[in-house]
Design a protein around this motif. Structure first.
Motif, PDB file in Angstrom:
ATOM      1  N   ILE A   4      -0.765  36.167 -13.572  1.00  0.00           N
ATOM      2  CA  ILE A   4       0.368  35.568 -12.844  1.00  0.00           C
ATOM      3  C   ILE A   4       1.380  36.638 -12.463  1.00  0.00           C
ATOM      4  CG2 ILE A   4       2.345  34.010 -13.066  1.00  0.00           C
ATOM      5  CD1 ILE A   4       0.552  32.235 -14.856  1.00  0.00           C
ATOM      6  N   ALA A   5       1.680  37.542 -13.406  1.00  0.00           N
ATOM      7  CA  ALA A   5       2.649  38.608 -13.141  1.00  0.00           C
ATOM      8  C   ALA A   5       2.181  39.516 -12.011  1.00  0.00           C
ATOM      9  CB  ALA A   5       2.872  39.429 -14.413  1.00  0.00           C
ATOM     10  N   VAL A   6       0.893  39.827 -11.989  1.00  0.00           N
ATOM     11  CA  VAL A   6       0.359  40.698 -10.934  1.00  0.00           C
ATOM     12  C   VAL A   6       0.478  40.024  -9.570  1.00  0.00           C
ATOM     13  CG1 VAL A   6      -1.728  41.771  -9.998  1.00  0.00           C
ATOM     14  CG2 VAL A   6      -1.190  42.022 -12.423  1.00  0.00           C
ATOM     15  N   PHE A   7       0.154  38.735  -9.480  1.00  0.00           N
ATOM     16  CA  PHE A   7       0.209  38.065  -8.177  1.00  0.00           C
ATOM     17  C   PHE A   7       1.641  37.806  -7.719  1.00  0.00           C
ATOM     18  CE2 PHE A   7      -4.285  37.574  -8.850  1.00  0.00           C
ATOM     19  CZ  PHE A   7      -4.782  37.714  -7.559  1.00  0.00           C
ATOM     20  N   LEU A   8       2.549  37.629  -8.653  1.00  0.00           N
ATOM     21  CA  LEU A   8       3.962  37.574  -8.262  1.00  0.00           C
ATOM     22  C   LEU A   8       4.409  38.932  -7.738  1.00  0.00           C
ATOM     23  CD1 LEU A   8       5.515  35.461 -11.177  1.00  0.00           C
ATOM     24  CD2 LEU A   8       5.157  34.751  -8.793  1.00  0.00           C
ATOM     25  N   HIS A   9       3.911  39.983  -8.369  1.00  0.00           N
ATOM     26  CA  HIS A   9       4.204  41.352  -7.918  1.00  0.00           C
ATOM     27  C   HIS A   9       3.643  41.577  -6.509  1.00  0.00           C
ATOM     28  CE1 HIS A   9       4.548  45.730  -7.929  1.00  0.00           C
ATOM     29  NE2 HIS A   9       3.255  45.803  -7.647  1.00  0.00           N
ATOM     30  N   ILE A  10       2.437  41.085  -6.260  1.00  0.00           N
ATOM     31  CA  ILE A  10       1.821  41.244  -4.942  1.00  0.00           C
ATOM     32  C   ILE A  10       2.679  40.599  -3.860  1.00  0.00           C
ATOM     33  CG2 ILE A  10      -0.114  40.475  -3.495  1.00  0.00           C
ATOM     34  CD1 ILE A  10      -1.951  40.917  -5.891  1.00  0.00           C
ATOM     35  N   LYS A  11       3.180  39.413  -4.124  1.00  0.00           N
ATOM     36  CA  LYS A  11       4.011  38.728  -3.134  1.00  0.00           C
ATOM     37  C   LYS A  11       5.242  39.558  -2.795  1.00  0.00           C
ATOM     38  CE  LYS A  11       1.360  35.110  -2.898  1.00  0.00           C
ATOM     39  NZ  LYS A  11       0.533  34.875  -1.685  1.00  0.00           N
ATOM     40  N   GLY A  12       5.821  40.181  -3.817  1.00  0.00           N
ATOM     41  CA  GLY A  12       6.988  41.037  -3.571  1.00  0.00           C
ATOM     42  C   GLY A  12       6.628  42.285  -2.800  1.00  0.00           C
ATOM     43  N   VAL A  13       5.451  42.847  -3.089  1.00  0.00           N
ATOM     44  CA  VAL A  13       5.006  44.060  -2.397  1.00  0.00           C
ATOM     45  C   VAL A  13       4.759  43.776  -0.921  1.00  0.00           C
ATOM     46  CG1 VAL A  13       3.099  45.692  -2.197  1.00  0.00           C
ATOM     47  CG2 VAL A  13       4.044  45.186  -4.436  1.00  0.00           C
ATOM     48  N   ILE A  14       4.155  42.627  -0.614  1.00  0.00           N
ATOM     49  CA  ILE A  14       3.869  42.268   0.778  1.00  0.00           C
ATOM     50  C   ILE A  14       5.156  42.225   1.604  1.00  0.00           C
ATOM     51  CG2 ILE A  14       3.092  40.388   2.281  1.00  0.00           C
ATOM     52  CD1 ILE A  14       0.931  39.789   0.222  1.00  0.00           C
ATOM     53  N   LYS A  15       6.202  41.682   1.023  1.00  0.00           N
ATOM     54  CA  LYS A  15       7.467  41.593   1.747  1.00  0.00           C
ATOM     55  C   LYS A  15       8.043  42.977   2.019  1.00  0.00           C
ATOM     56  CE  LYS A  15       8.750  37.073  -0.143  1.00  0.00           C
ATOM     57  NZ  LYS A  15       9.714  36.350  -1.007  1.00  0.00           N
ATOM     58  N   LYS A  16       7.891  43.902   1.068  1.00  0.00           N
ATOM     59  CA  LYS A  16       8.454  45.242   1.211  1.00  0.00           C
ATOM     60  C   LYS A  16       7.596  46.140   2.093  1.00  0.00           C
ATOM     61  CE  LYS A  16      10.618  45.182  -3.375  1.00  0.00           C
ATOM     62  NZ  LYS A  16      10.625  45.822  -4.726  1.00  0.00           N
ATOM     63  N   ASP A  17       6.310  45.827   2.184  1.00  0.00           N
ATOM     64  CA  ASP A  17       5.367  46.720   2.854  1.00  0.00           C
ATOM     65  C   ASP A  17       5.167  46.331   4.318  1.00  0.00           C
ATOM     66  OD1 ASP A  17       3.483  48.851   2.996  1.00  0.00           O
ATOM     67  OD2 ASP A  17       1.852  47.421   2.750  1.00  0.00           O
ATOM     68  N   ALA A  18       6.243  46.202   5.040  1.00  0.00           N
ATOM     69  CA  ALA A  18       6.156  45.761   6.445  1.00  0.00           C
ATOM     70  C   ALA A  18       5.379  46.749   7.299  1.00  0.00           C
ATOM     71  CB  ALA A  18       7.560  45.574   7.000  1.00  0.00           C
ATOM     72  N   ALA A  19       5.474  48.048   6.981  1.00  0.00           N
ATOM     73  CA  ALA A  19       4.807  49.057   7.799  1.00  0.00           C
ATOM     74  C   ALA A  19       3.362  49.303   7.385  1.00  0.00           C
ATOM     75  CB  ALA A  19       5.594  50.365   7.732  1.00  0.00           C
ATOM     76  N   GLY A  20       2.939  48.693   6.288  1.00  0.00           N
ATOM     77  CA  GLY A  20       1.557  48.891   5.845  1.00  0.00           C
ATOM     78  C   GLY A  20       1.296  50.226   5.209  1.00  0.00           C
ATOM     79  N   GLY A  21       2.320  50.860   4.661  1.00  0.00           N
ATOM     80  CA  GLY A  21       2.161  52.202   4.102  1.00  0.00           C
ATOM     81  C   GLY A  21       1.324  52.241   2.831  1.00  0.00           C
ATOM     82  N   LEU A  22       1.165  51.097   2.160  1.00  0.00           N
ATOM     83  CA  LEU A  22       0.426  51.106   0.906  1.00  0.00           C
ATOM     84  C   LEU A  22      -1.091  51.130   1.100  1.00  0.00           C
ATOM     85  CD1 LEU A  22       2.490  48.648  -1.312  1.00  0.00           C
ATOM     86  CD2 LEU A  22       2.347  51.120  -1.497  1.00  0.00           C
ATOM     87  N   ILE A  23      -1.553  50.886   2.304  1.00  0.00           N
ATOM     88  CA  ILE A  23      -2.993  50.933   2.521  1.00  0.00           C
ATOM     89  C   ILE A  23      -3.341  51.925   3.619  1.00  0.00           C
ATOM     90  CG2 ILE A  23      -3.497  48.646   1.645  1.00  0.00           C
ATOM     91  CD1 ILE A  23      -3.450  47.649   4.522  1.00  0.00           C
TER      92      ILE A  23
END
Length: 492
Positions: free
Chosen positions: A473-492
């Motif tokens: 649960i903690a990881v998927f909550l973290h993912i939701k937060g990362v998606i919002k911050k990663d508008a430019a797609g820099g993480l992939i």
């Protein structure tokens, strides 16, 4: 024999099928713009031929793991074949392949930095400390073991051999990767493969009986004390999945000449290691046979190991010397001495790279390498003064715990990749199931093992299940937060 042959075939086929599927998911194409070219420094970033990087990667991740772990794991019975095969294909090789590609895509970034990139700053700081301590621990332990064996063989004192091995470690850690590691490792890599092929030939031609999987029974002595879940999955690590592997992959990510080499070097090396583990597990079950049938054969293995202090090195020497003669004795020597030494020196080298990455300290200068190596080796030497058994006792659990962190980082990476580049396809399931499974295994072991908290098996399993759910649960909550911050797609 049937179970063994099916598992062997499955591992080979998986390289050409599941490995290629993962290659497509990761979007790997021919690309000469790799870290070995763009960041060449003549020390750690050096392009090398694929056959060399494959053999170096195999020896880096193998050491004694697929031999000793498989022999000890064989005491559980043919169920060990299933774990080596399914774990190797869907967990270990996937883990090594994707972690290696993640490093390759991030200029050869070391494991703690990769984990931190996808799981957050707090996790990064924890993993920096955890990984460095583990690497130094591995390096120290793999000085003590070979030094003791060489002392027994030669009559020289253990301290003399300890200093010799220590001096070699310093050179292998400090010098450019193509000087010692690039020239010596391929030789030992071939030896590791030839030893396994020799044992495989004996299994087919020597009249030995390999037991088949007819039930999921636990054949280990005191089975209630050492349940298959979680203990077998901790005992057989390197042959199925190992967190240590992901700390080694960045070294080869800095040496690949083309991204298309990734599958053979990362996925292929792990599949090869699983094949080696499968062969040794079969050899251990077949060689120490009892009177007749599966139960007697495995009872013979358990009894033989118990009579020799559960010393896998004794079993390996006995098998090779008895089946392969003088040639086998030489290969066994390479196995019990050279393999741990080569894992130990790359553990120290990985530690140097990890520290250099988080300190942002370039390593082209020998002086800056010394800044890291002097205190690191001082700590490593101090650890060698501790009790060997205590040091090794907790390594297996720590190793699998490191794999858990890596699997969750891979899950975040695949989720982001599928969400952004693949129309929302749930490719994160590739690593989610292994991440959930291994999280349960390491937490269950933490709660129930006599080495750890020693709770009852039922209570431990319930607590492990709860912890696994909370982490997911903690990881998927973290993912939701990362998606919002990663508008430019820099993480992939």
């Amino acid at each position: 024999m049937t179970t063994f042959l099916i598992c062997l075939a499955a591992l080979i086929i998986a390289y050409f099928t599941y490995g290629r599927f993962l290659e497509k998911v990761l979007g790997i194409k021919h690309d000469k713009e790799v870290p070995s070219k763009t960041m060449y420094d003549g020390v750690d970033y050096i392009p090398m031929p694929r056959w060399k990087t494959f053999l170096i990667q195999l020896l880096n991740i193998a050491g004694l793991g697929p031999i000793f772990g498989a022999v000890l794991g064989a005491t559980y019975g043919p169920v060990a074949f299933l774990w080596i095969t399914l774990g190797g294909i869907f967990m270990g090789a996937m883990h090594d392949f994707i972690a290696g590609v993640m490093s390759l895509n991030n200029n050869g970034m070391s494991l703690p930095e990769i984990i931190g990139k996808y799981l957050g700053m707090t996790t990064k700081q924890v993993m920096r400390l955890f990984a460095v301590v583990m690497m130094i621990l591995v390096g120290a332990v793999f000085m003590l073991g070979p030094a003791g064996i060489l002392a027994d063989m030669t009559g020289w004192s253990k301290n003399i051999w300890l200093y010799i091995v220590f001096a070699y470690y310093i050179l292998a850690t400090m010098l450019p990767i193509d000087k010692i590691i690039g020239n010596v490792y391929p030789i030992f890599g071939f030896a590791l493969i030839f030893m396994a092929l020799g044992i495989l030939y004996v299994l087919f031609s020597g009249g030995l009986t390999i037991p088949d999987l007819t039930s999921f029974a636990n054949f280990k002595t005191e089975a209630a004390k050492f349940p298959i879940i979680p203990t077998m999955f901790i005992t057989i690590a390197c042959g199925a999945i190992s967190g240590f592997h992901a700390t080694q992959s960045p070294m080869m990510a800095r040496c690949l000449k083309d991204r298309k080499e990734s599958r053979s070097v990362f996925y292929g090396a792990m599949i090869s290691e699983s094949i080696i583990a499968l062969i040794w597990a079969a050899a251990a079950m077949a060689f120490f046979k009892g009177y007749n049938g599966i139960q007697d054969s495995l009872a013979g293995l358990n009894a033989a190991l118990a009579d020799h202090g559960n010393d896998a090195a004794w079993a390996v020497n006995n098998i090779t010397n008895s089946t392969l003669g003088k040639f086998g004795a030489i290969l066994a020597l390479l196995g019990v001495v050279a393999a741990p030494i080569t894992s130990g020196d790359t553990a120290f080298r990985s530690s140097r790279l990890i520290i250099a990455d988080f300190l942002k300290l370039e390593q082209k200068s020998i002086l800056k390498r010394l800044y890291i190596c002097i205190p690191m080796f001082a700590i490593g030497y101090a650890i060698t003064l501790m009790n060997y058994d205590i040091l090794w006792r907790y390594f297996a659990w720590a190793n699998q715990t490191l794999a858990v962190f890596t699997l969750w980082a891979i899950t975040v990476y695949l989720y982001l990749r599928g969400n952004r580049l693949m129309g929302g396809k749930p490719y994160f399931m590739i690593s989610l199931i292994p991440a959930l499974f291994m999280t349960f295994i390491v937490t269950d072991f933490l709660f129930t093992s006599g080495q750890m908290m020693g709770l009852s098996q039922n209570l431990g399993a319930i607590l492990a299940g709860c912890v696994t759910i909370v982490i997911a649960i903690a990881v998927f909550l973290h993912i939701k937060g990362v998606i919002k911050k990663d508008a430019a797609g820099g993480l992939i």
